[in-house]
Design an enzyme around this catalytic site. Sequence first.
Site, PDB file in Angstrom:
ATOM      1  N   HIS A 182     -49.563  -4.446 -54.737  1.00 54.43           N
ATOM      2  CA  HIS A 182     -48.713  -5.063 -53.880  1.00 54.43           C
ATOM      3  C   HIS A 182     -47.191  -4.394 -54.496  1.00 54.43           C
ATOM      4  O   HIS A 182     -47.218  -4.324 -55.455  1.00 54.43           O
ATOM      5  CB  HIS A 182     -48.405  -7.031 -54.289  1.00 54.43           C
ATOM      6  CG  HIS A 182     -49.557  -7.153 -53.441  1.00 54.43           C
ATOM      7  ND1 HIS A 182     -49.931  -8.230 -54.204  1.00 54.43           N
ATOM      8  CD2 HIS A 182     -49.796  -7.326 -53.025  1.00 54.43           C
ATOM      9  CE1 HIS A 182     -50.507  -8.901 -52.730  1.00 54.43           C
ATOM     10  NE2 HIS A 182     -50.964  -7.944 -51.716  1.00 54.43           N
ATOM     11  N   GLU A 185     -44.956  -5.621 -56.865  1.00 55.38           N
ATOM     12  CA  GLU A 185     -45.116  -6.475 -58.161  1.00 55.38           C
ATOM     13  C   GLU A 185     -44.665  -5.181 -59.533  1.00 55.38           C
ATOM     14  O   GLU A 185     -45.783  -4.701 -60.017  1.00 55.38           O
ATOM     15  CB  GLU A 185     -46.465  -6.655 -58.282  1.00 55.38           C
ATOM     16  CG  GLU A 185     -45.852  -7.938 -57.030  1.00 55.38           C
ATOM     17  CD  GLU A 185     -48.210  -8.711 -56.760  1.00 55.38           C
ATOM     18  OE1 GLU A 185     -48.698  -8.111 -57.481  1.00 55.38           O
ATOM     19  OE2 GLU A 185     -47.285  -9.409 -55.689  1.00 55.38           O
ATOM     20  N   ARG A 240     -44.142  -5.879 -50.089  1.00 60.08           N
ATOM     21  CA  ARG A 240     -45.396  -6.417 -50.501  1.00 60.08           C
ATOM     22  C   ARG A 240     -46.547  -5.688 -50.153  1.00 60.08           C
ATOM     23  O   ARG A 240     -47.219  -4.577 -50.536  1.00 60.08           O
ATOM     24  CB  ARG A 240     -45.621  -7.729 -50.097  1.00 60.08           C
ATOM     25  CG  ARG A 240     -46.735  -8.130 -50.930  1.00 60.08           C
ATOM     26  CD  ARG A 240     -47.258  -9.975 -50.484  1.00 60.08           C
ATOM     27  NE  ARG A 240     -48.027 -10.171 -50.142  1.00 60.08           N
ATOM     28  CZ  ARG A 240     -49.248 -11.335 -51.138  1.00 60.08           C
ATOM     29  NH1 ARG A 240     -48.661 -10.883 -51.569  1.00 60.08           N
ATOM     30  NH2 ARG A 240     -50.688 -11.676 -50.479  1.00 60.08           N
ATOM     31  N   HIS A 310     -51.831  -7.433 -60.787  1.00 60.47           N
ATOM     32  CA  HIS A 310     -50.767  -8.077 -59.587  1.00 60.47           C
ATOM     33  C   HIS A 310     -49.928  -8.710 -60.905  1.00 60.47           C
ATOM     34  O   HIS A 310     -49.700  -9.365 -61.767  1.00 60.47           O
ATOM     35  CB  HIS A 310     -51.383  -9.134 -59.066  1.00 60.47           C
ATOM     36  CG  HIS A 310     -51.974  -8.932 -58.328  1.00 60.47           C
ATOM     37  ND1 HIS A 310     -51.387  -8.594 -56.702  1.00 60.47           N
ATOM     38  CD2 HIS A 310     -53.891  -7.835 -58.131  1.00 60.47           C
ATOM     39  CE1 HIS A 310     -52.786  -7.903 -56.126  1.00 60.47           C
ATOM     40  NE2 HIS A 310     -53.458  -7.517 -56.622  1.00 60.47           N
ATOM     41  N   GLU A 384     -52.737 -11.585 -63.333  1.00 64.07           N
ATOM     42  CA  GLU A 384     -51.689 -12.455 -62.605  1.00 64.07           C
ATOM     43  C   GLU A 384     -50.253 -12.092 -63.886  1.00 64.07           C
ATOM     44  O   GLU A 384     -50.311 -12.896 -64.614  1.00 64.07           O
ATOM     45  CB  GLU A 384     -51.153 -13.525 -61.564  1.00 64.07           C
ATOM     46  CG  GLU A 384     -51.680 -13.256 -60.710  1.00 64.07           C
ATOM     47  CD  GLU A 384     -51.247 -12.812 -58.996  1.00 64.07           C
ATOM     48  OE1 GLU A 384     -50.139 -11.969 -59.343  1.00 64.07           O
ATOM     49  OE2 GLU A 384     -52.071 -12.635 -58.515  1.00 64.07           O
TER      50      GLU A 384
HETATM   51  N1  ARG Z   1     -49.268 -11.385 -57.109  1.00 64.43           N
HETATM   52  C1  ARG Z   1     -49.827 -12.802 -56.091  1.00 64.43           C
HETATM   53  C2  ARG Z   1     -50.866 -12.170 -54.961  1.00 64.43           C
HETATM   54  O1  ARG Z   1     -51.390 -11.659 -54.894  1.00 64.43           O
HETATM   55  C3  ARG Z   1     -48.581 -12.831 -55.560  1.00 64.43           C
HETATM   56  C4  ARG Z   1     -48.071 -13.933 -56.765  1.00 64.43           C
HETATM   57  C5  ARG Z   1     -48.104 -15.227 -56.165  1.00 64.43           C
HETATM   58  N2  ARG Z   1     -47.717 -15.821 -57.821  1.00 64.43           N
HETATM   59  C6  ARG Z   1     -47.762 -17.373 -57.872  1.00 64.43           C
HETATM   60  N3  ARG Z   1     -47.803 -17.575 -59.080  1.00 64.43           N
HETATM   61  N4  ARG Z   1     -48.255 -17.838 -56.575  1.00 64.43           N
HETATM   62  O2  ARG Z   1     -50.684 -13.099 -53.517  1.00 64.43           O
HETATM   63 ZN    ZN Z   2     -49.953  -9.757 -55.869  1.00 65.65          ZN
END
Ligand code: ARG
Ligand code: ZN
Length: 422
Positions: A182, A185, A240, A310, A384
């Site tokens: 993404h 990020e 994104r 991510h 994440e």
């Molecule tokens: N990197 C996440 C994704 O792949 C997006 C972030 C969402 N994080 C969260 N804590 N809601 O979709």
């Molecule tokens: Zn992501």
Amino acid sequence: MKLLIFIVCTLTLEGLCLKIQYNGDQVFKLVLQTKDQTVLVQRLCRELQLDLWRPTMVENIQTGKEIIVRVPFLFLSSLKEKLHHSFIPYEVIINDVQKFIDNSMVSEYRRSKRLLADFNYAKYHPMDVIYEWMVNVSQTYSDLVTMHYLGSTFEIRPIYYFKIGWPSEKNKKIIWMDCGIHAREWISMAFCQWFVKEILESHKTNPLLQKALYNIDFYIVPVLNIDGYIYSWTTDRLWRKSRSSYNNETCIGVDLNRNFASAWCSIGASHKCSDITYCGTGPESEPEVKAVSNLLRRHKADVLCYLTIHSFGQLILLPYGRTKDPSVNHNEMLTVAQKAANNLKQKHGTQYRFGSTSLVLYENSGSSRDWAADLGVNFSYTFELRDNGTFKFLLPEDQIKPTCEETMAGVLTIVEHVHEKY
Ligand code: ARG
Ligand code: ZN
């Protein structure tokens, strides 16, 4: 909403819409004290399609919990009025989102000397600098690192990966890590750079890495969604998706983490090409996804572990996103994730949660993590990274170092486990 963006653009650049800007947008922090206030704010978030930073989903807004939300400039005064009217106190934590972006990174970027020794791992770097860094790394550490072509992006840019490990006659195992699926990020790409540096600088003194590099090759893709990453520097910091074009170029971009061939586009993904979670025209329709899938398929018998980095949310996510059912290796993966989260927390006190993606974050199909698990990779995790919604994707540079240090501890916990086991 379309009209809005158009107005903002024309004001900015004399009719030329070169940048989608967040001029004058503000980020609010509020705590809701009553049920009525909560219901009102949920309604406003839905009606105005506000960009919620914490929690991420409107239905998770709770009375008594802090919420963080980005409010477009044009809704500011009416929203403030409504909040006053309902006695909801708020604090403006980012006064002008575009100024914040410009001050904290993009416009500030200065090119330093082109020596690897001068590379600053506590900064975000644009793609041309990362390309150059990759070449420098592979030349400087040519005994341990080789750089390989993975495939091409939609806009015909080469995607490279590093192979890091001692050359060997025997068949080596693989630990995979990709960053930057993404575009926005940025801490993810920064972590891949950090991870590479750490391996190269500390393998002689770190007993785990010292052993591991004889048996394992780390395959590392520092930036997968290169087109999107470049676009997030030049045009829209909060972009994104990839940059492929659909529907006569009326829609741009596929969510690469919805394009893998695992229950493709069945849940938590969209067939509508303008959506942020657009899954593409079919599984692996995107060249970036095809490139990863092809390489992993070829090596699947040797891949001990698949890691994809991510942000944000501070989570270690297990398969599956596509179903609430646990994977075959769920219990062991969970134990290792818990250990990783504990070790991560030791560094700077950062709290991580861990568990099945569908339970801890949201249900989603077509992710690389699920796909790798389906392929038979026994350990498949999504990290994440920071933060928890305060800066969301705009994590300030002063958090790169602590974030990378703690993530390193988490990742090495997993590396240790899969290495010992194999
Ligand atoms: N990197 C996440 C994704 O792949 C997006 C972030 C969402 N994080 C969260 N804590 N809601 O979709
Ligand atoms: Zn992501």
